[in-house]
Design a protein around this motif. Structure first.
Motif, PDB file in Angstrom:
ATOM      1  N   MET A 166      45.768  25.060  36.040  1.00  0.00           N
ATOM      2  CA  MET A 166      44.802  25.455  37.052  1.00  0.00           C
ATOM      3  C   MET A 166      45.424  26.434  38.051  1.00  0.00           C
ATOM      4  SD  MET A 166      41.950  23.960  36.388  1.00  0.00           S
ATOM      5  CE  MET A 166      41.577  22.888  34.998  1.00  0.00           C
ATOM      6  N   ALA A 167      44.571  27.263  38.603  1.00  0.00           N
ATOM      7  CA  ALA A 167      44.994  28.194  39.642  1.00  0.00           C
ATOM      8  C   ALA A 167      44.001  28.106  40.802  1.00  0.00           C
ATOM      9  CB  ALA A 167      45.058  29.622  39.110  1.00  0.00           C
ATOM     10  N   LEU A 168      44.479  28.406  41.996  1.00  0.00           N
ATOM     11  CA  LEU A 168      43.635  28.339  43.195  1.00  0.00           C
ATOM     12  C   LEU A 168      43.224  29.748  43.598  1.00  0.00           C
ATOM     13  CD1 LEU A 168      42.388  26.731  45.555  1.00  0.00           C
ATOM     14  CD2 LEU A 168      44.589  26.976  46.744  1.00  0.00           C
ATOM     15  N   TYR A 169      41.903  29.934  43.745  1.00  0.00           N
ATOM     16  CA  TYR A 169      41.347  31.210  44.192  1.00  0.00           C
ATOM     17  C   TYR A 169      40.461  30.964  45.411  1.00  0.00           C
ATOM     18  CZ  TYR A 169      42.767  33.607  39.889  1.00  0.00           C
ATOM     19  OH  TYR A 169      43.496  34.165  38.872  1.00  0.00           O
ATOM     20  N   VAL A 170      40.281  31.997  46.214  1.00  0.00           N
ATOM     21  CA  VAL A 170      39.366  31.920  47.353  1.00  0.00           C
ATOM     22  C   VAL A 170      38.524  33.192  47.403  1.00  0.00           C
ATOM     23  CG1 VAL A 170      40.875  30.433  48.729  1.00  0.00           C
ATOM     24  CG2 VAL A 170      41.042  32.924  48.964  1.00  0.00           C
ATOM     25  N   THR A 171      37.375  33.077  48.050  1.00  0.00           N
ATOM     26  CA  THR A 171      36.545  34.244  48.367  1.00  0.00           C
ATOM     27  C   THR A 171      36.087  34.112  49.811  1.00  0.00           C
ATOM     28  OG1 THR A 171      34.450  33.206  47.741  1.00  0.00           O
ATOM     29  CG2 THR A 171      35.651  34.382  46.005  1.00  0.00           C
ATOM     30  N   ASP A 172      35.487  35.170  50.322  1.00  0.00           N
ATOM     31  CA  ASP A 172      34.793  35.081  51.592  1.00  0.00           C
ATOM     32  C   ASP A 172      33.555  34.202  51.396  1.00  0.00           C
ATOM     33  OD1 ASP A 172      36.700  36.862  52.488  1.00  0.00           O
ATOM     34  OD2 ASP A 172      35.431  38.616  52.145  1.00  0.00           O
ATOM     35  N   LEU A 173      32.894  33.837  52.486  1.00  0.00           N
ATOM     36  CA  LEU A 173      31.746  32.948  52.387  1.00  0.00           C
ATOM     37  C   LEU A 173      30.577  33.556  51.633  1.00  0.00           C
ATOM     38  CD1 LEU A 173      31.648  31.239  55.904  1.00  0.00           C
ATOM     39  CD2 LEU A 173      32.379  30.255  53.724  1.00  0.00           C
ATOM     40  N   ASP A 174      30.525  34.889  51.547  1.00  0.00           N
ATOM     41  CA  ASP A 174      29.437  35.522  50.802  1.00  0.00           C
ATOM     42  C   ASP A 174      29.776  35.712  49.330  1.00  0.00           C
ATOM     43  OD1 ASP A 174      31.326  37.510  50.936  1.00  0.00           O
ATOM     44  OD2 ASP A 174      30.103  38.901  52.113  1.00  0.00           O
ATOM     45  N   GLY A 175      30.932  35.194  48.899  1.00  0.00           N
ATOM     46  CA  GLY A 175      31.318  35.282  47.493  1.00  0.00           C
ATOM     47  C   GLY A 175      32.076  36.533  47.122  1.00  0.00           C
ATOM     48  N   HIS A 176      32.338  37.407  48.054  1.00  0.00           N
ATOM     49  CA  HIS A 176      33.083  38.635  47.773  1.00  0.00           C
ATOM     50  C   HIS A 176      34.582  38.413  47.986  1.00  0.00           C
ATOM     51  CE1 HIS A 176      29.665  41.242  47.122  1.00  0.00           C
ATOM     52  NE2 HIS A 176      29.107  40.833  48.245  1.00  0.00           N
ATOM     53  N   ASN A 177      35.368  39.386  47.507  1.00  0.00           N
ATOM     54  CA  ASN A 177      36.819  39.421  47.745  1.00  0.00           C
ATOM     55  C   ASN A 177      37.535  38.234  47.101  1.00  0.00           C
ATOM     56  OD1 ASN A 177      39.240  40.448  48.718  1.00  0.00           O
ATOM     57  ND2 ASN A 177      39.008  39.512  50.753  1.00  0.00           N
ATOM     58  N   LEU A 178      37.323  38.041  45.809  1.00  0.00           N
ATOM     59  CA  LEU A 178      38.011  36.987  45.069  1.00  0.00           C
ATOM     60  C   LEU A 178      39.501  37.336  44.950  1.00  0.00           C
ATOM     61  CD1 LEU A 178      37.815  34.422  43.220  1.00  0.00           C
ATOM     62  CD2 LEU A 178      37.508  36.012  41.303  1.00  0.00           C
ATOM     63  N   ARG A 179      40.371  36.383  45.328  1.00  0.00           N
ATOM     64  CA  ARG A 179      41.812  36.635  45.225  1.00  0.00           C
ATOM     65  C   ARG A 179      42.548  35.321  44.971  1.00  0.00           C
ATOM     66  NH1 ARG A 179      38.871  36.388  50.271  1.00  0.00           N
ATOM     67  NH2 ARG A 179      40.207  35.573  51.918  1.00  0.00           N
TER      68      ARG A 179
END
Length: 247
Positions: A166-179
């Motif tokens: 597994m890997a951990l990813y985050v985005t902004d609250l609007d779903g953009h900027n996946l990293r």
């Protein structure tokens, strides 16, 4: 009479030549058909002798999705996409996650806003955990959505599931900027919100298949600056606990 006889002989030879050419063409087609048929039969015989199954066509994957759920503080709504049939009386595609939770079937996430509908992932994936501030969330406000995702078939099972890395990813609250939050040689273990803009992340550091020999590390990830920093105080205390056990 002689010119007429010559003309007749020429026509006769032309007819004979045409018939001979037609015979060659028909014979060639029959031989070619026999060769192709024998090749197909040979392949089928080889498959049967080896106990193999005939190649199956790929079936379309049935997906399930629920009602869009509100994301606290935004006009964007989020929809979880599952890649299998619903389980139990309450279907997995109904909105019942409350903003958090683990799943055994999630394969993607959709975001709905004024611009339309868009997907989080553009490749196959398995989302074990999805965490966002839902409209009914009682936690402190935060500025990010987190995803625990498997994108590679690390156990070579032929599918993506909870057994893969597994890997951990985050985005902004609007779903953009996946990293991604971590990068090799760090391996994701767990995470928890640590304030509006920070995540406490536990990871294993090192290489090798025996994870019991890898050192556990603690990090603080700043979602605003995308910076990952060691949580030295936690690591130091844990190392001191280890030395106490060795006395």
């Amino acid at each position: 009479m002689k010119p007429s006889l010559d003309r007749t002989l020429k026509l006769l030879w032309l007819a004979i030549g045409a018939l001979f050419l037609l015979f060659l063409v028909v014979g060639g087609l029959m031989v070619l058909g026999q060769v192709i048929g024998n090749a197909g039969a040979g392949s089928e015989a080889e498959r049967v002798a080896s106990g193999g199954e005939p190649p199956a066509e790929k079936e379309a994957v049935a997906v399930r999705y629920g009602m869009p759920d509100s994301i606290l503080g935004t006009a964007t709504r989020i929809v979880r996409v599952d890649g299998g049939p619903p389980q139990g009386r309450r279907a997995s595609y109904e909105s019942r996650y409350g903003g958090y939770g683990e799943s055994e079937t999630s394969v993607n996430v959709m975001f709905v806003d004024e611009a339309g509908v868009r997907l989080l992932l553009d490749r196959p994936g398995f989302i074990r955990d999805l965490s966002y501030p839902g409209a009914q969330a009682k936690d402190a406000p935060r500025e990010w959505i987190s995803y625990v995702v498997a994108l590679d078939d690390t156990d070579r099972s032929g599918k993506l599931d909870a057994q893969d890395a597994m890997a951990l990813y985050v985005t902004d609250l609007d779903g953009h900027n996946l990293r991604p939050v971590l990068s090799p040689p760090l391996r994701y273990r767990s995470h928890e919100a640590f304030g509006p803009g920070r995540i406490l992340v536990y990871a294993l550091e090192g290489t090798g298949d025996d994870e019991t020999r890898l050192r556990q590390r603690a990090f603080l990830y700043d979602t605003r600056t995308n910076r990952l920093a060691p949580y030295a105080a936690l690591d130091t205390a844990a190392e001191r606990a280890g030395r106490i056990l060795q006395r």
